[in-house]
Design a protein around this motif. Structure first.
Motif, mmCIF file in Angstrom:
data_model
loop_
_atom_site.group_PDB
_atom_site.id
_atom_site.type_symbol
_atom_site.label_atom_id
_atom_site.label_comp_id
_atom_site.label_asym_id
_atom_site.label_seq_id
_atom_site.Cartn_x
_atom_site.Cartn_y
_atom_site.Cartn_z
ATOM 1 N N HIS A 61 0.850 -1.200 0.000
ATOM 2 C CA HIS A 61 0.000 0.000 0.000
ATOM 3 C C HIS A 61 0.882 1.245 0.000
ATOM 4 O O HIS A 61 2.107 1.145 0.116
ATOM 5 N N ASP A 65 6.044 4.558 5.121
ATOM 6 C CA ASP A 65 6.916 3.614 5.841
ATOM 7 C C ASP A 65 7.122 2.314 5.053
ATOM 8 O O ASP A 65 8.000 1.519 5.371
ATOM 9 N N HIS A 196 4.375 -4.619 11.148
ATOM 10 C CA HIS A 196 4.959 -3.871 12.271
ATOM 11 C C HIS A 196 5.011 -4.683 13.557
ATOM 12 O O HIS A 196 5.645 -4.262 14.519
HETATM 13 ZN ZN LIG Z 1 2.756 0.444 8.011
#
Ligand SMILES: [Zn+2]
Ligand SMILES: [Zn+2]
Length: 217
Positions: A61, A65, A196
């Protein structure tokens, strides 16, 4: 650097977790997201893998980050090809979407890249070597978020980068997000590589992890 399963590696974390698959074929190495640092990606040399053999990068996406290092990686390795869902393609390919990508929030200057292929619809399969990367449209966190399912020797590995969310006002859609989570739960993956929050296995732990974000559980 950690081995997740046969030919699947967790390269490390810079912004997000970056994963790498060795196709053991002329398709070379496949990256799931770039993270924020080319130096991190180059560390695969420690495994005896050549960063110049990375031929494909599937972007889950448009958040910074996950994509900040894309431009540097392409400069370093010109033959690399990027893939992302068409519904997330504009902020990846064009400048001026620093609010959507959260580049402004991170204080990062994003340099756009060109996608080799824009994935469409609910599901597209990318075949690299003998591996089939099932790119499943899982909108909600962003409109074009995808999750990737890869089956190796009967073991289902799910790359669900930001399946934890968050739901961001003006970018995310909570209803779509909930539907996507249920779709991911139905896959009954054996291993979950999260963007994450680490790696989850076996299947029961994967289900447990996904369910905590589904409101009806
Ligand atoms: Zn992320
Ligand atoms: Zn995100």
């Amino acid at each position: 650097m950690e081995k997740v399963y046969k030919n699947v590696y967790h390269v490390g974390d810079s912004g997000c977790s970056v994963f790498l698959i060795d196709s053991e074929s002329s398709d070379g190495l496949i990256l799931i997201d770039c993270g924020m640092s080319l130096n991190l990606i180059k560390k695969i040399a420690k495994l005896g893998l050549n960063p110049l053999d990375i031929q494909h990068c599937i972007i889950t996406h448009f958040h910074i980050d996950h994509i900040a290092a894309c431009y540097d990686l392409k400069e370093y390795n010109k033959k690399l090809r990027f893939y992302a869902h068409e519904l997330d393609s504009i902020p990846i390919e064009e400048a001026g979407y620093d609010r959507e990508t959260a580049a402004s929030w991170y204080g990062v200057k994003y340099k756009p890249i060109k996608l080799y292929k824009k994935l469409q619809g609910e599901k597209e399969i990318l075949k690299f070597g003998n591996y089939q990367f099932e790119c499943i449209h899982t909108p909600g966190h962003t409109p074009g978020s995808i999750s990737i399912l890869l089956e190796i020797e009967g073991v289902k590995i799910l790359f669900g980068q930001d399946l934890h969310g968050p739901i961001i006002p003006g970018v995310s859609d909570f209803g779509e997000y909930q539907k996507s989570l249920k779709r991911l739960l139905d896959l009954k993956a054996d291993i979950l590589c999260e963007g994450h929050f680490g790696i989850y296995k076996p299947a029961d732990r994967v289900s447990e992890y996904i369910k905590q974000y589904i409101e009806s559980y």
